[in-house]
Design an enzyme around this catalytic site. Structure first.
Site, PDB file in Angstrom:
ATOM      1  N   HIS A  42       0.837  -1.203   0.000  1.00  0.00           N
ATOM      2  CA  HIS A  42       0.000   0.000   0.000  1.00  0.00           C
ATOM      3  C   HIS A  42       0.877   1.259   0.000  1.00  0.00           C
ATOM      4  CE1 HIS A  42      -2.806  -2.875   2.198  1.00  0.00           C
ATOM      5  NE2 HIS A  42      -3.552  -2.473   1.190  1.00  0.00           N
ATOM      6  N   GLN A  66     -18.551  -5.594  -0.734  1.00  0.00           N
ATOM      7  CA  GLN A  66     -17.758  -6.486  -1.585  1.00  0.00           C
ATOM      8  C   GLN A  66     -17.474  -7.834  -0.926  1.00  0.00           C
ATOM      9  OE1 GLN A  66     -14.451  -3.483  -1.646  1.00  0.00           O
ATOM     10  NE2 GLN A  66     -13.134  -5.256  -1.733  1.00  0.00           N
TER      11      GLN A  66
END
Ligand code: PAF
Length: 288
Positions: A42, A66
């Site tokens: 990230h 999701q």
């Protein structure tokens, strides 16, 4: 790099105020959407954002839409304070960490479906995933209105889904990707690696090793993919993976199935180690 505390905003109104103040100074903005529990993969996306734009906004939101009903939403790892410290160290300008109610207020009724690239691969075993990703990423893009948004190649199908709906919906943002960051033994960095037991962690790098070996065998296009992919599946089961969701050779851009390599291609796989589902992918030589 030493860094002060990172400003955290929690509402769309606050986020828009921050971005507007940068816009008034003529600055460009990169958005890095994440679900938190940040690792170096990230932070590499944040650094990429900083190379490409004047300001970076990271988002941390574990997006419920999701996840399927039997998936790991409840146990998904969370560490907002740790994430904020890492983002500050990486030079991020602000963290947007909204609540579920801010993102999905009562009465929320909209969905987005992306055909084609969403089907098969992770879309087969996680049928809700890409609709949820398309919905939340569309919202984040419209909330922040960045110039650029950066996503990792580790989630390669997700990246292609995002490219597709951004084009289809004329969302005025440039989608950039960042290479998969790996442990020294090849395991792709993932927040879900924290689920692995020590024994599973020792086996996990086989996923990348098998894909890289198979990519070498398939690169010149002389071999049919089927037997090579069968061998990868068998080898993963032999080293201790509990099951293999898929191992496939696909076109790098459209994700269409390929029987052999004849242009830019990717090998993609998902397999279970105990209760942890790992995914990985690798370019086949003719992609570059
Ligand atoms: O890749 C992720 O972490 C998520 O799927 C994303 C893109 C932040 C959407 O929730």
């Amino acid at each position: 790099m030493s860094a002060g505390p990172l400003p955290i905003v929690r509402t769309v109104a606050e986020l828009r105020a921050v971005v507007s103040s940068w816009r008034r100074m003529g600055q460009t903005v990169a958005l890095i959407p994440t679900m938190g529990y940040l690792h170096d993969g990230h932070l590499a996306l944040v650094r990429r954002g900083r190379e490409l734009a004047d300001r970076t906004v990271a988002t941390v939101f574990v997006n419920p839409t999701q996840f399927g009903p039997t998936e790991d939403l409840a146990r998904y790892p969370r560490d907002e304070a740790g994430d904020a410290a890492k983002l500050a160290g990486a030079g991020c300008d602000v963290l947007f960490a909204p609540s579920s109610a801010e993102m999905y207020p009562p009465g929320f009724a909209t969905s987005i479906a992306v055909a084609g690239v969403s089907q098969g691969l992770c879309g087969a075993s996680r049928p809700l995933m890409f609709g949820g990703v398309a919905l939340v990423v569309t919202k984040l893009l419209l909330q922040a209105l960045p110039d650029i948004a950066v996503f990792g190649e580790k989630d390669y199908q997700q990246l292609q889904v995002i490219r597709r709906f951004v084009r289809d919906l004329d969302i005025p943002v440039r989608i950039e990707s960042g290479r998969t960051e790996r442990e020294p033994d090849g395991l792709a960095l993932s927040s879900r690696n924290s689920y692995l037991t020590a024994a599973e962690r020792a086996v996990a790098p086989s996923l990348n090793r098998e894909l890289v070996q198979a990519a070498g065998l398939l690169a010149d296009g002389s071999r049919e993919a089927g037997p090579v992919l069968d061998l990868v599946r068998a080898n993963l089961l032999a080293v201790g993976f509990a099951s293999v969701d898929y191992v496939e050779l696909r076109s790098a851009d459209t994700l269409a199935s390929l029987e052999r390599v004849s242009g830019p291609a990717r090998l993609l796989a998902a397999a279970w180690l105990g209760k942890t589902r790992l995914i990985d992918n690798c370019p086949v030589a003719s992609e570059s």
